[in-house]
Motif scaffolding. Structure first.
Motif, short mmCIF file in Angstrom:
data_model
loop_
_atom_site.label_atom_id
_atom_site.label_comp_id
_atom_site.label_asym_id
_atom_site.label_seq_id
_atom_site.Cartn_x
_atom_site.Cartn_y
_atom_site.Cartn_z
N CYS A 231 0.69 -1.10 0.17
CA CYS A 231 0.11 -0.09 0.03
C CYS A 231 0.76 1.19 0.01
N TRP A 232 2.13 1.18 0.34
CA TRP A 232 3.12 2.37 0.34
C TRP A 232 4.13 2.04 -0.74
N ASP A 233 4.24 3.15 -1.56
CA ASP A 233 5.16 2.99 -2.75
C ASP A 233 6.41 3.60 -2.37
N SER A 234 7.51 2.91 -2.57
CA SER A 234 8.76 3.26 -2.02
C SER A 234 9.86 2.61 -3.17
N THR A 235 11.11 3.60 -3.33
CA THR A 235 11.94 3.22 -4.25
C THR A 235 12.79 1.85 -3.93
N LYS A 236 13.23 1.45 -4.86
CA LYS A 236 13.99 0.04 -4.63
C LYS A 236 15.11 0.18 -3.61
N LYS A 237 15.97 1.16 -3.75
CA LYS A 237 16.74 1.70 -2.55
C LYS A 237 16.13 1.90 -1.26
#
Length: 159
Positions: free
Chosen positions: A87-93
């Motif tokens: 439900c939360w977008d985050s970068t791969k990093k």
């Protein structure tokens, strides 16, 4: 998020409820407070910013990785975060670092696991080498706290 918070509150030691200060989310079309106040009668709902209470807290538990999560970690306040990774977008990093925090028991992708962690000896866990190393690694990348912040930013900008 609401369902996860409900499961978390249902699975923690009930004696904790009277010590909880719950900050309702001001966004959206419904109030978390209204959903929880009848089920969890001993929880204290607050309207102020959580920063006003952190100096008195023994632990911070959050259901989203907002700015307060980063502040809490940078202050080295025992912190547990639980959220649904889908439900939360985050970068791969960022995901890599959140997974490191997960391995250290700071971040949980399941509310019942977060409740289980809260029911343990928090201070032994928080000040363990593994947890502190993960916290510092994350903070060095995402929540830098330095008494010379202005000089650090100036050096970064002019570099």
């Amino acid at each position: 998020r609401i369902k996860n918070t409900y499961f978390f509150l249902k699975n923690i030691n009930k004696t904790f409820h009277q010590n909880i200060l719950y900050k309702d989310s001001p966004y959206g079309h419904f109030s978390e407070k209204e959903l929880f106040k009848n089920e969890f009668k001993k929880i204290n709902f607050i309207n102020e910013i959580p920063e006003n209470y952190i100096s008195k807290a023994k632990i911070v538990v959050m259901n989203n990785h907002s700015t307060f999560f980063f502040k809490s970690l940078s202050m080295n306040m025992p912190t547990i975060l639980f959220y649904d990774k889908n439900c939360w977008d985050s970068t791969k990093k960022a995901n890599k670092y959140f997974d490191i925090l997960n391995q250290a028991g700071i971040v949980h992708y399941n509310p019942k696991e977060a409740a289980k962690k809260l029911n343990e000896d928090i201070f032994y866990w928080w000040y363990s080498e593994k947890t502190q190393k993960a916290r510092k690694l994350f903070c060095d990348e995402f929540a830098v706290s330095d008494s010379n912040t202005f000089k650090v930013w100036l050096k970064f900008i002019l570099a």
